[in-house]
Design a protein around this motif. Sequence first.
Motif, PDB file in Angstrom:
ATOM      1  N   ALA A  76      -3.261   3.093   0.555  1.00 22.75           N
ATOM      2  CA  ALA A  76      -3.027   2.401   1.817  1.00 22.75           C
ATOM      3  C   ALA A  76      -2.443   1.012   1.576  1.00 22.75           C
ATOM      4  O   ALA A  76      -1.530   0.568   2.298  1.00 22.75           O
ATOM      5  CB  ALA A  76      -4.335   2.301   2.603  1.00 22.75           C
ATOM      6  N   ARG A  77      -2.949   0.321   0.552  1.00 22.93           N
ATOM      7  CA  ARG A  77      -2.419  -1.006   0.236  1.00 22.93           C
ATOM      8  C   ARG A  77      -0.988  -0.924  -0.280  1.00 22.93           C
ATOM      9  O   ARG A  77      -0.141  -1.768   0.059  1.00 22.93           O
ATOM     10  CB  ARG A  77      -3.326  -1.691  -0.786  1.00 22.93           C
ATOM     11  N   LEU A  78      -0.703   0.063  -1.107  1.00 18.40           N
ATOM     12  CA  LEU A  78       0.649   0.259  -1.613  1.00 18.40           C
ATOM     13  C   LEU A  78       1.621   0.504  -0.472  1.00 18.40           C
ATOM     14  O   LEU A  78       2.697  -0.126  -0.404  1.00 18.40           O
ATOM     15  CB  LEU A  78       0.672   1.437  -2.590  1.00 18.40           C
ATOM     16  N   ARG A  84       5.964  -3.748   4.325  1.00 20.52           N
ATOM     17  CA  ARG A  84       6.217  -5.159   4.608  1.00 20.52           C
ATOM     18  C   ARG A  84       7.521  -5.629   3.989  1.00 20.52           C
ATOM     19  O   ARG A  84       8.195  -6.511   4.528  1.00 20.52           O
ATOM     20  CB  ARG A  84       5.059  -6.028   4.094  1.00 20.52           C
ATOM     21  N   ARG A  85       7.873  -5.062   2.855  1.00 20.72           N
ATOM     22  CA  ARG A  85       9.112  -5.443   2.174  1.00 20.72           C
ATOM     23  C   ARG A  85      10.324  -4.667   2.700  1.00 20.72           C
ATOM     24  O   ARG A  85      11.430  -4.792   2.161  1.00 20.72           O
ATOM     25  CB  ARG A  85       8.982  -5.220   0.670  1.00 20.72           C
TER      26      ARG A  85
END
Length: 225
Positions: A76-78, A84-85
């Motif tokens: 999920a963080r990945l 975002r990028r």
Amino acid sequence: MAPTPQVAPTVAMVVLTLTTGMVEAVSFLVLGPVFTAVQTGNLLFLGFAVAGEEGLSLLAPAGSLAGFTVGAVLGARLEAAVERRGGRWFTVALRTEAALLALAALLLAGPASGAHGAVTAVVAAAMGLRNATTLRAGVPDLTTTVATRSLTALLAPPGRTARVAPDTAARLRRAAAVATMFAGGLLGAWLLRREVAAPVVLLTVAGVVLATAAGAAAGVRRPPR
């Protein structure tokens, strides 16, 4: 009215559901008894083992749960970081999942004794990542790792009345979820019974996941008509 999902993500989820059945065939028939995607089964195995049921290990379901948790959280963080990028989080997630499955296949094919625990944890991490991916994708009725809700909704559609026409697209997605989960388990078990090595089955799944990622990327690049 809920938005209609695009065809490409829906097809991707159907293919991934098929691979779940193949993965669980390896998990249960070779590594187990343990599941790596269907964590409800592991919770029950863990409870049975704690109660002292013979033939069930505490380590296998606990290791699978731990791997799944790590995969889901880090996945999920990945995906959030890639999004975002401005990157294609979906294809990155599928490629990462495929890499984990390939690693598990290599571990399983290696000479190390007692590698089943490590293989189970790595495959479960891939499936945890898969669940984070499908949750973010949000295609209705296609979680790719659970068919119970799809089967229930197929047999007893929520809110159905005589005045409301059945949602054909939703029924097709639900039927596909149930059918492909069964087909994947059948295919995985059939391959294993035909003495196809479990690492080969996992590598096959990794290849299908990579192909799905490539198809998704091609769909994004295709200009709208």
